[in-house]
Enzyme design. Structure first.
Site, PDB file in Angstrom:
ATOM      1  CB  CYS A  10      14.983  46.589  40.160  1.00 32.69           C
ATOM      2  SG  CYS A  10      16.153  45.829  38.891  1.00 32.69           S
ATOM      3  CB  CYS A  13      16.897  46.688  36.049  1.00 33.01           C
ATOM      4  SG  CYS A  13      16.458  45.217  36.247  1.00 33.01           S
TER       5      CYS A  13
END
Length: 77
Positions: A10, A13
């Site tokens: 993501c 992240c």
């Protein structure tokens, strides 16, 4: 110092991982920064919310995309 960034693919992240790398570089810290993407290892660490930051085996943040200043404060502790 060992720093683990527990992530998936993501955007939050990826951003946390890049922020940690920048903080380590700016602070001149001698650290081993590991990007952990294995869900099995992440779950085994007891973390269920990503991204997460682990410093020297201690989970110091989870489920938040930290700012550069926040990461630097955590690294100073």
């Amino acid at each position: 110092m060992k720093i683990e960034v527990l992530v998936t693919g993501c955007a939050g992240c990826r951003a946390l991982y890049e922020t940690v790398l920048k903080a380590v570089e700016e602070m001149g810290i001698d650290a081993d920064v590991v990007k952990e993407e294995s869900l099995e290892r992440i779950i085994a660490s007891g973390v269920m919310t990503l991204p997460a930051l682990v410093i020297n085996g201690k989970v110091v943040s989870k489920g938040r995309r930290l700012s550069l200043d926040e990461v630097k404060r955590l690294l100073n502790n």
